[in-house]
Design a protein around this motif. Structure first.
Motif, mmCIF file in Angstrom:
data_model
loop_
_atom_site.group_PDB
_atom_site.id
_atom_site.type_symbol
_atom_site.label_atom_id
_atom_site.label_comp_id
_atom_site.label_asym_id
_atom_site.label_seq_id
_atom_site.Cartn_x
_atom_site.Cartn_y
_atom_site.Cartn_z
ATOM 1 N N GLU A 47 -1.216 -9.996 -12.549
ATOM 2 C CA GLU A 47 0.020 -9.545 -11.905
ATOM 3 C C GLU A 47 0.425 -8.160 -12.414
ATOM 4 O O GLU A 47 0.945 -7.332 -11.647
ATOM 5 C CB GLU A 47 1.123 -10.572 -12.139
ATOM 6 N N ALA A 48 0.164 -7.896 -13.691
ATOM 7 C CA ALA A 48 0.441 -6.560 -14.223
ATOM 8 C C ALA A 48 -0.476 -5.520 -13.591
ATOM 9 O O ALA A 48 -0.049 -4.382 -13.311
ATOM 10 C CB ALA A 48 0.282 -6.566 -15.746
ATOM 11 N N GLU A 49 -1.744 -5.888 -13.378
ATOM 12 C CA GLU A 49 -2.671 -4.982 -12.685
ATOM 13 C C GLU A 49 -2.170 -4.680 -11.277
ATOM 14 O O GLU A 49 -2.195 -3.523 -10.829
ATOM 15 C CB GLU A 49 -4.071 -5.596 -12.629
ATOM 16 N N ASN A 50 -1.718 -5.701 -10.581
ATOM 17 C CA ASN A 50 -1.202 -5.487 -9.229
ATOM 18 C C ASN A 50 0.024 -4.579 -9.241
ATOM 19 O O ASN A 50 0.183 -3.710 -8.370
ATOM 20 C CB ASN A 50 -0.857 -6.826 -8.579
ATOM 21 N N ALA A 51 0.899 -4.791 -10.231
ATOM 22 C CA ALA A 51 2.095 -3.958 -10.316
ATOM 23 C C ALA A 51 1.721 -2.497 -10.590
ATOM 24 O O ALA A 51 2.290 -1.570 -9.987
ATOM 25 C CB ALA A 51 3.021 -4.494 -11.405
ATOM 26 N N TYR A 52 0.770 -2.294 -11.482
ATOM 27 C CA TYR A 52 0.334 -0.932 -11.793
ATOM 28 C C TYR A 52 -0.304 -0.269 -10.576
ATOM 29 O O TYR A 52 -0.008 0.896 -10.265
ATOM 30 C CB TYR A 52 -0.648 -0.970 -12.962
ATOM 31 N N THR A 53 -1.167 -1.005 -9.888
ATOM 32 C CA THR A 53 -1.782 -0.458 -8.672
ATOM 33 C C THR A 53 -0.710 -0.135 -7.642
ATOM 34 O O THR A 53 -0.783 0.897 -6.955
ATOM 35 C CB THR A 53 -2.799 -1.458 -8.106
ATOM 36 N N GLY A 54 0.285 -0.999 -7.538
ATOM 37 C CA GLY A 54 1.380 -0.724 -6.605
ATOM 38 C C GLY A 54 2.126 0.553 -6.956
ATOM 39 O O GLY A 54 2.456 1.358 -6.066
ATOM 40 N N GLU A 55 2.377 0.761 -8.253
ATOM 41 C CA GLU A 55 3.071 1.983 -8.681
ATOM 42 C C GLU A 55 2.209 3.222 -8.437
ATOM 43 O O GLU A 55 2.705 4.259 -7.974
ATOM 44 C CB GLU A 55 3.426 1.875 -10.163
ATOM 45 N N ARG A 56 0.919 3.104 -8.755
ATOM 46 C CA ARG A 56 0.013 4.249 -8.616
ATOM 47 C C ARG A 56 -0.194 4.654 -7.163
ATOM 48 O O ARG A 56 -0.558 5.803 -6.876
ATOM 49 C CB ARG A 56 -1.332 3.916 -9.253
ATOM 50 N N THR A 57 -0.023 3.711 -6.270
ATOM 51 C CA THR A 57 -0.262 4.000 -4.847
ATOM 52 C C THR A 57 1.018 4.009 -4.034
ATOM 53 O O THR A 57 0.966 4.061 -2.800
ATOM 54 C CB THR A 57 -1.243 2.980 -4.249
ATOM 55 N N ALA A 58 2.173 3.983 -4.706
ATOM 56 C CA ALA A 58 3.447 3.926 -3.977
ATOM 57 C C ALA A 58 3.624 5.125 -3.058
ATOM 58 O O ALA A 58 4.196 5.006 -1.965
ATOM 59 C CB ALA A 58 4.603 3.834 -4.977
ATOM 60 N N HIS A 59 3.112 6.283 -3.488
ATOM 61 C CA HIS A 59 3.261 7.493 -2.673
ATOM 62 C C HIS A 59 2.496 7.405 -1.360
ATOM 63 O O HIS A 59 2.736 8.197 -0.437
ATOM 64 C CB HIS A 59 2.793 8.714 -3.467
ATOM 65 N N LEU A 60 1.573 6.434 -1.264
ATOM 66 C CA LEU A 60 0.779 6.287 -0.043
ATOM 67 C C LEU A 60 1.410 5.322 0.958
ATOM 68 O O LEU A 60 0.840 5.086 2.029
ATOM 69 C CB LEU A 60 -0.630 5.792 -0.398
ATOM 70 N N ALA A 61 2.565 4.765 0.621
ATOM 71 C CA ALA A 61 3.186 3.776 1.511
ATOM 72 C C ALA A 61 3.414 4.313 2.926
ATOM 73 O O ALA A 61 3.108 3.623 3.906
ATOM 74 C CB ALA A 61 4.487 3.263 0.901
ATOM 75 N N PRO A 62 3.941 5.539 3.088
ATOM 76 C CA PRO A 62 4.097 6.040 4.465
ATOM 77 C C PRO A 62 2.769 6.161 5.205
ATOM 78 O O PRO A 62 2.691 5.855 6.397
ATOM 79 C CB PRO A 62 4.760 7.410 4.261
ATOM 80 N N LEU A 63 1.725 6.606 4.493
ATOM 81 C CA LEU A 63 0.416 6.724 5.135
ATOM 82 C C LEU A 63 -0.128 5.341 5.500
ATOM 83 O O LEU A 63 -0.705 5.164 6.577
ATOM 84 C CB LEU A 63 -0.557 7.450 4.212
ATOM 85 N N ARG A 64 0.053 4.370 4.608
ATOM 86 C CA ARG A 64 -0.388 3.006 4.931
ATOM 87 C C ARG A 64 0.301 2.505 6.189
ATOM 88 O O ARG A 64 -0.336 1.890 7.057
ATOM 89 C CB ARG A 64 -0.098 2.069 3.749
ATOM 90 N N ASP A 65 1.588 2.749 6.270
ATOM 91 C CA ASP A 65 2.322 2.312 7.464
ATOM 92 C C ASP A 65 1.805 3.019 8.706
ATOM 93 O O ASP A 65 1.683 2.411 9.784
ATOM 94 C CB ASP A 65 3.818 2.588 7.296
ATOM 95 N N THR A 66 1.495 4.303 8.557
ATOM 96 C CA THR A 66 0.964 5.061 9.699
ATOM 97 C C THR A 66 -0.378 4.488 10.148
ATOM 98 O O THR A 66 -0.616 4.285 11.344
ATOM 99 C CB THR A 66 0.805 6.544 9.318
ATOM 100 N N ILE A 67 -1.256 4.218 9.190
ATOM 101 C CA ILE A 67 -2.583 3.701 9.539
ATOM 102 C C ILE A 67 -2.476 2.295 10.129
ATOM 103 O O ILE A 67 -3.149 1.975 11.113
ATOM 104 C CB ILE A 67 -3.498 3.720 8.296
ATOM 105 N N PHE A 68 -1.633 1.469 9.538
ATOM 106 C CA PHE A 68 -1.411 0.149 10.122
ATOM 107 C C PHE A 68 -0.936 0.287 11.567
ATOM 108 O O PHE A 68 -1.404 -0.432 12.464
ATOM 109 C CB PHE A 68 -0.384 -0.639 9.303
ATOM 110 N N GLY A 69 -0.019 1.234 11.802
ATOM 111 C CA GLY A 69 0.460 1.465 13.163
ATOM 112 C C GLY A 69 -0.649 1.943 14.086
ATOM 113 O O GLY A 69 -0.680 1.568 15.273
ATOM 114 N N GLU A 70 -1.570 2.749 13.552
ATOM 115 C CA GLU A 70 -2.692 3.208 14.370
ATOM 116 C C GLU A 70 -3.607 2.045 14.751
ATOM 117 O O GLU A 70 -4.044 1.935 15.909
ATOM 118 C CB GLU A 70 -3.482 4.274 13.610
ATOM 119 N N ILE A 71 -3.924 1.187 13.785
ATOM 120 C CA ILE A 71 -4.772 0.026 14.076
ATOM 121 C C ILE A 71 -4.082 -0.870 15.112
ATOM 122 O O ILE A 71 -4.700 -1.295 16.093
ATOM 123 C CB ILE A 71 -5.061 -0.758 12.782
#
Length: 704
Positions: A47-71
């Motif tokens: 769970e700590a690994e997941n939290a760290y990965t979430g923090e490290r990739t938080a800046h990509l959240a808008p891009l993830r949403d964009t790509i999800f919207g594209e799919i």
């Protein structure tokens, strides 16, 4: 480019050395304690690994949403599959916008002579439609949902289904009366996938697994009786063999099949006497593989048997079903480089699958003279296979077709005329035009001079590959003779439309170039798989397609082993490595016969437990043992699942901990309720892929 924030600190796993000694060699394994899945400390670390990965990739959240919207925006969310005829019904599936899972339906035939599937529209009611199974209803209240068995009895009155709600691939089978909608009292827990009705609908044939998750026993359940009364049809005691069972398309026999990676055996049982004694087709011989398909030729029950007895790329013979060990009639003789893949028999003709020049192909087989007529297609790269053919005597053959640029297509092949009837092509919304994309194959010289095929896909508006250096997403697998076919992907468009070239390195260990291609990438030749992939990357750089700073590599499962190996072997060649459910602690796993599937795997990798040379060879490439000090690793993302029974979560967890010791920028993302295939549900799967694509684009400097 990096997203590394000095204020973010990765989890640090405790070092608790455990000495592993084999063949006089001792390896100190400080992270083996992470294998204790039920330990609260292990769960807290994941769970700590997941939290760290979430923090490290938080800046990509808008891009993830964009790509999800594209799919999502390219997918026709409410859609229907092409109906397939079985008995008096057309069977098809529905998807509905907003719903995670498919819905299985059927509608009655208009006429017994009708073989033209009805054209269905999502907006138009289907006359007489019956909803058989709504996965969204069945999945209510679960975090994970997978359907491992689904079948309707021949008379159309009963349905069986097997459900897994944990991701561990153990399914509970139930039966539903389709005339009343009632779920019967029959409930069979702990089954493997693929349960099936007997032709008369009275029985269910299913398999169960042993403690190592190996399907080892075939059972017969009579509907309406207690599971405790089920009859054991077959048990395989040898830990190297998987067992399965299915009825021939003719419904004449039950075929019980068992196989290791290199040896197979089949037993045959009359379908009208399922409590009788099965007969062996050919007794097993080490290194000999075969598979049988039943047909009736000139009034006699025969078996068409595909085998590799003194035939590396297999040959096809015909024998009497009553005396399968008797005389063999050669139907298709062995040809080097012409890999026979399978034979499927119908009442009046057969279908042969084979591989030539790196592509899978289909040919119609004449029972009269053994002639094979290939079904031709125009594209230079494509994939084709049969599917949706439950009937024994149809006038048409249902095919699935696609390529890197052609979306999945359903054809009916008219056997009498050779005509291909287009039934449906996967809709891709948002203005998609196949002509906007190109595909080609190039050849990369390996270390030993072998030419390794590399498939390329790109968007033409960015220019032809090689005209200038472009970002490349390089994919590989290379194990079990599994071939990476030229297939279409909607999520991949989000990469191609940003200028990324998608490439597949068809490395040795796969089956793309025939059986020898596989043999040259397994056991003591396994390093060829890794050096081939590196050679492909170097060739793309040497020919001006890309630069090392613009290559992100990806592979999953055994392909994840490939990722770990090439990261150690040539870290300078890649900007990033995405490893999905990666087999990166291979030696530890293959040394322990109590772990799921280990003994079966000895035929693929070798037996390091009993063979010192195999041990030394595997230790020389196993990613976990070979993480290197003093090198600059590419950025790494490892994705795994807590309930994976094929490649356990502990492998990437240990690997990431070790990589961090040498200063590597490595992330771990562990799905806490999922299995080897990842999350369940199509929207969840799209979000998961959007996460990975966003990370890939970030590594390539294309995240803005």
């Amino acid at each position: 480019m990096t997203d590394l924030d000095p204020k973010l600190t990765p989890p640090v796993a405790d070092r608790r050395p455990v000495a592993r000694t084999h063949h006089g060699d001792t390896f100190d394994d400080p992270y083996e304690w992470l294998r204790a899945k039920d330990d609260a400390e292990v769960i807290a670390h994941l769970e700590a690994e997941n939290a760290y990965t979430g923090e490290r990739t938080a800046h990509l959240a808008p891009l993830r949403d964009t790509i999800f919207g594209e799919i999502k925006g390219r997918t026709l969310e409410t859609d229907l599959s092409v109906p397939a005829r079985r008995g008096d019904w057309w069977y098809y599936g529905r998807t509905v916008a907003g719903a995670q899972y498919g819905i299985q339906c059927r509608a009655p035939l208009d006429s017994p002579d009708d073989w033209t599937p009805p054209t269905l529209s999502p907006d138009t009611a289907v006359p007489g439609e019956q909803v058989l199974f709504d996965g969204n209803v069945e999945a209510e209240g679960t975090e994970f949902f997978s359907l491992g068995s689904f079948e309707v009895s021949n008379d159309g009155t009963r349905m069986l289904y097997g459900i897994d709600v944990a991701g561990d691939e153990r399914y509970t089978v139930r039966v539903r009366d389709l005339t009343t909608g009632e779920t019967l009292a029959d409930e069979i827990p702990g089954t493997f996938s693929g349960a099936t009705f007997s032709p008369d609908g009275r029985f269910i044939v299913y398999t169960t697994v042993d403690d190592a998750w190996r399907p080892d026993t075939v059972w017969l359940h009579e509907i309406g009786t207690p599971v405790s009364d089920d009859v054991k049809l077959f048990h395989e005691p040898d830990d190297r063999y998987w067992v399965g069972a299915d009825f021939t398309r003719s419904d004449r026999f039950l075929m019980i099949e068992m196989g290791s990676s290199i040896t197979s055996e089949e037993w045959i049982l009359d379908a009208d006497d399922l409590r009788g004694e099965p007969r062996v087709v050919w007794p097993r011989r080490e290194g000999i593989e075969y598979s049988s398909s039943h047909a009736v030729v000139d009034g006699e029950d025969v078996l068409y048997i595909l085998h590799n007895d003194d035939a590396l790329d297999f040959e096809l013979v015909r024998v009497s079903a009553s005396d399968p060990q008797g005389p063999r009639e050669t139907v298709i003789a062995h040809r080097t480089g012409h890999r026979l893949l399978g034979v499927d028999t119908f009442r009046d003709w057969g279908v042969v699958g084979y591989r030539r020049d790196g592509l899978a192909r289909l040919g119609m087989l004449s029972y009269a003279d053994g002639a094979v007529t290939e079904i031709g297609f125009d594209e230079p790269l494509y994939s084709v296979g049969t599917g949706g053919n439950p009937e024994y005597a149809p006038p048409v053959l249902r095919l699935g077709y696609g390529s890197f640029v052609t979306p999945g297509t359903v054809y009916d092949y008219v056997v009498e005329t050779g005509e291909l009837l287009l039934r449906k092509r996967q809709p891709v919304l948002g203005g998609f035009d196949p002509a906007d994309y190109g595909q080609a194959r190039v050849w990369a010289p390996a270390e030993d001079g072998t030419q390794v095929p590399v498939s390329l896909v790109w968007k033409r508006s960015f220019g032809e590959p090689g005209a200038s250096a472009r970002p490349v997403h390089l994919y590989g697998y290379g194990s079990y003779e599994h071939s990476i076919e030229p297939g279409f992907s909607v999520p991949r468009l989000s990469l191609l439309d940003r200028g990324v070239v998608f490439a597949v390195a068809h490395v040795r260990g796969g089956g793309e170039m025939g059986r020898q291609w596989y043999e040259d990438g397994k056991m003591r030749a396994k390093r060829n798989t890794f050096t081939d992939f590196v050679a492909a990357a170097r060739h793309l750089v040497a020919e001006g397609y890309t630069t090392p700073e613009q290559i992100v590599a990806e592979g999953g499962s055994a392909g994840g082993l490939l990722m770990g190996a090439v990261a150690n072997l040539a870290p300078e060649m890649f900007a990033g490595v995405l490893a999905d459910v990666p087999f990166v602690d291979a030696l530890t796993t293959i040394l322990d016969p109590s772990l799921p599937l280990t003994v079966i795997e000895w035929d693929e990798w070798g037996d390091p437990l009993h063979d010192a040379e195999v041990y030394a060879y595997m230790k020389s490439y196993s990613p976990y043992e070979n993480v290197r000090e003093g090198v600059q690793y590419p950025r790494i993302l490892a994705v795994t699942s807590l309930n994976d029974t094929r490649v356990m979560y502990v492998e990437p967890a240990k690997w990431v901990a070790r990589l961090r010791e040498v200063g590597a920028d490595a992330l771990l993302k562990c799905e806490m309720v999922a299995g080897h295939g990842g999350v369940s549900g199509r929207y969840n799967a799209w979000r998961e892929r959007a996460f990975e694509i966003a990370w890939l684009l970030d590594v390539l400097g294309l995240a803005e």
